[in-house]
Design a protein around this motif. Sequence first.
Motif, PDB file in Angstrom:
ATOM      1  N   ARG A  37       0.837  -1.192   0.000  1.00  0.00           N
ATOM      2  CA  ARG A  37       0.000   0.000   0.000  1.00  0.00           C
ATOM      3  C   ARG A  37       0.871   1.241   0.000  1.00  0.00           C
ATOM      4  O   ARG A  37       2.020   1.212   0.441  1.00  0.00           O
ATOM      5  CB  ARG A  37      -0.938  -0.002   1.212  1.00  0.00           C
ATOM      6  N   GLN A  38       0.291   2.292  -0.521  1.00  0.00           N
ATOM      7  CA  GLN A  38       0.998   3.568  -0.564  1.00  0.00           C
ATOM      8  C   GLN A  38       0.033   4.666  -0.172  1.00  0.00           C
ATOM      9  O   GLN A  38      -0.942   4.936  -0.881  1.00  0.00           O
ATOM     10  CB  GLN A  38       1.573   3.821  -1.953  1.00  0.00           C
ATOM     11  N   GLN A  42       3.593   9.228   0.760  1.00  0.00           N
ATOM     12  CA  GLN A  42       4.489   8.302   1.446  1.00  0.00           C
ATOM     13  C   GLN A  42       4.981   7.219   0.490  1.00  0.00           C
ATOM     14  O   GLN A  42       4.480   7.055  -0.611  1.00  0.00           O
ATOM     15  CB  GLN A  42       3.788   7.673   2.642  1.00  0.00           C
ATOM     16  N   GLY A  43       5.969   6.487   0.943  1.00  0.00           N
ATOM     17  CA  GLY A  43       6.496   5.380   0.161  1.00  0.00           C
ATOM     18  C   GLY A  43       5.594   4.169   0.236  1.00  0.00           C
ATOM     19  O   GLY A  43       4.648   4.109   1.016  1.00  0.00           O
ATOM     20  N   ARG A  44       5.895   3.179  -0.597  1.00  0.00           N
ATOM     21  CA  ARG A  44       5.102   1.973  -0.628  1.00  0.00           C
ATOM     22  C   ARG A  44       5.456   1.075   0.564  1.00  0.00           C
ATOM     23  O   ARG A  44       6.637   0.921   0.899  1.00  0.00           O
ATOM     24  CB  ARG A  44       5.342   1.238  -1.948  1.00  0.00           C
ATOM     25  N   GLU A  45       4.463   0.499   1.163  1.00  0.00           N
ATOM     26  CA  GLU A  45       4.634  -0.323   2.371  1.00  0.00           C
ATOM     27  C   GLU A  45       4.103  -1.728   2.121  1.00  0.00           C
ATOM     28  O   GLU A  45       3.015  -1.895   1.573  1.00  0.00           O
ATOM     29  CB  GLU A  45       3.870   0.329   3.533  1.00  0.00           C
ATOM     30  N   ALA A  91      -5.041   4.464   1.743  1.00  0.00           N
ATOM     31  CA  ALA A  91      -3.915   4.298   0.832  1.00  0.00           C
ATOM     32  C   ALA A  91      -4.411   3.671  -0.461  1.00  0.00           C
ATOM     33  O   ALA A  91      -5.549   3.170  -0.535  1.00  0.00           O
ATOM     34  CB  ALA A  91      -2.842   3.393   1.453  1.00  0.00           C
ATOM     35  N   GLU A 107       9.607  -4.888  -2.445  1.00  0.00           N
ATOM     36  CA  GLU A 107       8.810  -4.777  -3.665  1.00  0.00           C
ATOM     37  C   GLU A 107       9.606  -5.115  -4.915  1.00  0.00           C
ATOM     38  O   GLU A 107       9.018  -5.524  -5.915  1.00  0.00           O
ATOM     39  CB  GLU A 107       8.209  -3.380  -3.792  1.00  0.00           C
TER      40      GLU A 107
END
Length: 123
Positions: A37-38, A42-45, A91, A107
């Motif tokens: 999720r992003q 913010q960055g992708r988590e 997100a 990722e």
Amino acid sequence: VQLQASGEGSVQPGGSLRLSCAVSGFPDIYYAIGWFRQAPGQGREAVACIRRHDGITYYNTPLEERFKISSDGAKNMIYLQMDNLKPHDTATYYCAGGRAVLIWSDESEYDYWGQGTLITVSS
């Protein structure tokens, strides 16, 4: 390989949603599907991952209590059940697939990505 995510929607805090990822094109069941999720700005988590051939799952530890990843082999579907949603869960969620995923939360380990699906948690 194609991954098609669905389940976009809005929900109030405390609510639940289920995301789906339709998987096609892998030559066999030896692959992993991850959810990422992003949040805005913010960055992708990494959220969770499931290995298709043996069903082993991995979770971002803080989310494990509220999120559950599962698969339906007959339908080639991967699901992410999200309960007790909170505003910070807002997100764009992505499903991703790979055949040689060693570090599930990385990722770059995934070769294929579905389009994002936006989840908004707000009162």
